[in-house]
Design a protein around this motif. Structure first.
Motif, short mmCIF file in Angstrom:
data_model
loop_
_atom_site.label_atom_id
_atom_site.label_comp_id
_atom_site.label_asym_id
_atom_site.label_seq_id
_atom_site.Cartn_x
_atom_site.Cartn_y
_atom_site.Cartn_z
N GLY A 22 0.96 -1.15 0.12
CA GLY A 22 0.21 -0.11 0.25
C GLY A 22 1.26 0.98 -0.03
N VAL A 23 1.88 0.73 -0.28
CA VAL A 23 2.79 1.94 -0.51
C VAL A 23 2.21 3.19 -1.98
CG1 VAL A 23 5.09 3.81 -0.50
CG2 VAL A 23 4.83 1.79 1.03
N ALA A 24 2.59 4.33 -1.91
CA ALA A 24 2.10 4.57 -3.24
C ALA A 24 2.83 5.98 -3.39
CB ALA A 24 0.26 5.29 -3.63
N PRO A 70 5.33 -6.52 -7.59
CA PRO A 70 4.05 -6.31 -8.18
C PRO A 70 2.73 -6.69 -7.92
CG PRO A 70 5.17 -7.67 -9.98
CD PRO A 70 5.61 -6.78 -8.91
N ALA A 71 2.13 -6.58 -7.50
CA ALA A 71 0.51 -6.98 -6.65
C ALA A 71 -0.63 -6.52 -6.99
CB ALA A 71 0.71 -7.77 -5.07
N GLU A 72 -1.77 -7.28 -7.21
CA GLU A 72 -2.59 -6.37 -8.16
C GLU A 72 -3.72 -7.22 -7.06
OE1 GLU A 72 -4.55 -3.92 -9.40
OE2 GLU A 72 -6.10 -4.91 -8.81
N VAL A 73 -4.36 -6.58 -6.42
CA VAL A 73 -5.46 -7.63 -4.67
C VAL A 73 -6.31 -8.03 -6.43
CG1 VAL A 73 -4.51 -5.98 -3.26
CG2 VAL A 73 -6.11 -5.62 -4.33
N THR A 74 -6.99 -7.38 -6.81
CA THR A 74 -8.18 -8.22 -7.56
C THR A 74 -8.04 -9.58 -8.85
OG1 THR A 74 -7.77 -6.27 -9.46
CG2 THR A 74 -9.27 -5.79 -7.60
N ASP A 75 -6.76 -9.71 -8.85
CA ASP A 75 -6.27 -10.41 -10.19
C ASP A 75 -5.69 -12.18 -8.94
OD1 ASP A 75 -4.97 -12.18 -11.67
OD2 ASP A 75 -3.91 -9.68 -13.17
N THR A 151 -4.67 -4.22 9.17
CA THR A 151 -5.09 -3.40 8.29
C THR A 151 -5.47 -1.74 9.56
OG1 THR A 151 -6.30 -3.68 6.39
CG2 THR A 151 -7.16 -4.13 8.79
N LEU A 152 -5.21 -1.24 7.73
CA LEU A 152 -6.31 0.36 8.37
C LEU A 152 -7.66 0.26 7.99
CD1 LEU A 152 -4.19 2.34 9.09
CD2 LEU A 152 -3.18 0.44 7.85
N THR A 153 -8.33 1.33 8.91
CA THR A 153 -9.40 1.46 9.33
C THR A 153 -9.56 2.62 9.43
OG1 THR A 153 -12.13 0.29 9.62
CG2 THR A 153 -10.44 0.10 10.93
N ALA A 199 -8.02 11.29 10.11
CA ALA A 199 -8.35 11.69 8.38
C ALA A 199 -6.29 12.00 8.06
CB ALA A 199 -9.18 12.47 7.77
N ILE A 200 -6.32 11.08 7.48
CA ILE A 200 -5.00 11.90 7.24
C ILE A 200 -4.83 12.32 5.91
CG2 ILE A 200 -2.03 11.40 6.77
CD1 ILE A 200 -2.61 10.07 9.53
N ARG A 201 -4.18 13.25 5.79
CA ARG A 201 -3.70 14.42 3.71
C ARG A 201 -2.75 12.65 2.68
NH1 ARG A 201 -4.84 18.91 2.67
NH2 ARG A 201 -4.26 19.60 4.28
P1 NAD Z 1 -3.04 5.25 -0.37
O1 NAD Z 1 -3.48 6.52 -1.74
O2 NAD Z 1 -1.16 6.26 -0.39
O3 NAD Z 1 -2.54 4.16 -0.24
C1 NAD Z 1 -3.85 3.24 -1.09
C2 NAD Z 1 -2.93 2.48 -1.84
O4 NAD Z 1 -3.64 1.21 -1.94
C3 NAD Z 1 -2.31 2.33 -2.56
O5 NAD Z 1 -0.76 2.23 -2.22
C4 NAD Z 1 -2.80 2.26 -4.88
O6 NAD Z 1 -1.78 1.60 -4.93
C5 NAD Z 1 -3.20 0.55 -2.79
N1 NAD Z 1 -4.06 0.04 -3.66
C6 NAD Z 1 -5.55 0.44 -4.27
N2 NAD Z 1 -5.44 -0.27 -5.25
C7 NAD Z 1 -5.23 -1.87 -5.10
C8 NAD Z 1 -5.49 -2.68 -5.76
N3 NAD Z 1 -6.28 -3.41 -7.31
N4 NAD Z 1 -4.42 -3.66 -5.81
C9 NAD Z 1 -3.52 -2.87 -4.94
N5 NAD Z 1 -2.88 -1.83 -4.57
C10 NAD Z 1 -4.27 -1.20 -4.29
O7 NAD Z 1 -3.28 6.43 0.81
P2 NAD Z 1 -3.86 5.76 2.63
O8 NAD Z 1 -4.58 6.92 3.23
O9 NAD Z 1 -2.67 5.46 2.96
O10 NAD Z 1 -4.61 5.03 2.34
C11 NAD Z 1 -4.34 3.43 3.19
C12 NAD Z 1 -5.03 2.65 3.38
O11 NAD Z 1 -5.42 3.26 5.12
C13 NAD Z 1 -6.39 2.71 3.15
O12 NAD Z 1 -7.13 1.32 3.49
C14 NAD Z 1 -7.54 3.59 3.54
O13 NAD Z 1 -8.70 3.16 3.85
C15 NAD Z 1 -6.84 3.53 5.15
N6 NAD Z 1 -6.67 4.68 6.00
C16 NAD Z 1 -6.68 6.22 5.11
C17 NAD Z 1 -6.63 7.41 6.30
C18 NAD Z 1 -6.80 8.67 5.73
O14 NAD Z 1 -6.98 10.21 6.04
N7 NAD Z 1 -5.83 8.25 4.74
C19 NAD Z 1 -7.58 7.07 7.53
C20 NAD Z 1 -8.18 5.61 8.00
C21 NAD Z 1 -7.59 4.80 7.43
#
Ligand code: NAD
Length: 272
Positions: A22-24, A70-75, A151-153, A199-201
């Motif tokens: 989940g690092v983007a 590489p990992a696409e979670v829907t595949d 996990t993150l919620t 909430a985080i940006r």
């Molecule tokens: P982010 O956009 O940086 O991370 C989301 C990640 O999900 C990305 O790395 C993206 O590549 C990945 N992703 C999306 N679709 C995917 C797929 N089909 N296959 C593989 N990876 C996929 O944003 P974030 O805020 O760091 O989000 C991380 C987690 O934290 C999420 O579950 C989000 O709901 C949760 N969260 C975020 C906040 C917030 O305010 N930012 C608050 C609470 C929870």
């Protein structure tokens, strides 16, 4: 290029190996968690979706990551290959960080009941909730000596948050899944928990209409009167993923500056 978070060094994760999903970019919550785990001696693998590779590799390299997957979670084929690569390169692992969510941003606004389509409901659930079940099943096979998963919620699972809509339903499913997975994997000494972050940006937040208001109101109405920091979330992750968290499983821990437990904010209390 963004610097790795400047965190005190230690050895709480020394000798432990794990996968960060989940690092983007440098704003991702998973990046903050990765920096914290690396500062405590963990060896990390990063998974990424193809579109993010250019950003993810240089970030990981800053903190010594050598394994990029590489990992696409829907595949299913992509997930099979991802965990096969992880097994080849790491053998066994000790932890998993799942920080993945997605929904069509057109449905993260306005009326939930009017705007939610079957197609996006199922896709959002697949990526944001089922993927944790799938990853947990795959990761436990690499944890013969026990381990820890997070996990993150978000609070939108428990309460109605404007515009969070279908993602709130996904997070409710994700939290329930966390408890069921924790029950199933408990006998294998694998702990499974969720962090409910304020909430985080990040990129994900940008997809939610008025996401900035979620941050501003989080700050205004939280007990601590401050933003949720990624360092705070990463600190909780360190606790849950290290041996410090050894008796905690099936839990949803709120890391939101105390926003979740305020019933009626003082500021709105008098005739507002
Ligand atoms: P982010 O956009 O940086 O991370 C989301 C990640 O999900 C990305 O790395 C993206 O590549 C990945 N992703 C999306 N679709 C995917 C797929 N089909 N296959 C593989 N990876 C996929 O944003 P974030 O805020 O760091 O989000 C991380 C987690 O934290 C999420 O579950 C989000 O709901 C949760 N969260 C975020 C906040 C917030 O305010 N930012 C608050 C609470 C929870």
């Amino acid at each position: 290029m963004a610097e790795a978070l400047n965190l005190p060094k230690g050895e709480l994760m020394k000798g432990k190996k794990g996968l960060i999903m989940g690092v983007a970019n440098h704003n991702s919550i998973a990046w903050g968690i990765a920096c914290q785990l690396a500062a405590q001696g963990a060896e990390l693998a990063f998974s990424y979706i193809e579109a993010m590779e250019k950003r993810v590799r240089p970030l990981g390299e800053q903190i010594g990551v050598k394994t990029f997957i590489p990992a696409e979670v829907t595949d299913d084929a992509s997930m099979d290959a991802a965990f096969a690569q992880l097994k080849t390169e790491f053998g066994e692992i000790d932890f998993l960080v799942h920080a993945i969510a997605f929904s069509d941003k057109n449905e993260l606004r306005g009326s939930f009941v009017e705007n939610t389509t079957r197609e996006n409901f199922l896709r959002s659930m697949d990526i944001s909730a089922f993927s944790f079940v799938d990853c947990a099943r795959r990761a436990q096979a690499l944890m013969p000596n026990g381990g820890s998963m997070i996990t993150l919620t978000y609070l939108g699972s428990e309460r109605v948050i404007p515009n969070y809509n279908v993602m709130g339903v996904c997070k409710a499913a994700l939290e329930a899944a966390t408890r069921y997975i924790a029950r199933d994997l408990g006998p294998q000494k694998i702990r499974v928990n969720a962090i409910s972050a304020g909430a985080i940006r990040t990129l994900s937040l940008a997809g939610i209409q008025d996401g900035r208001r979620m941050i501003a109101q989080g700050r205004q109405f939280s007990a601590l009167k401050e933003d949720t920091s990624v360092e705070g979330v990463a600190g909780c992750a360190l606790w849950l993923l290290s041996d410090l968290g050894r008796s905690t499983t099936g839990e949803v821990v709120h890391v939101d500056a105390g926003f979740h437990m305020i019933g009626l904010p003082e500021e709105l209390g008098e005739g507002a």
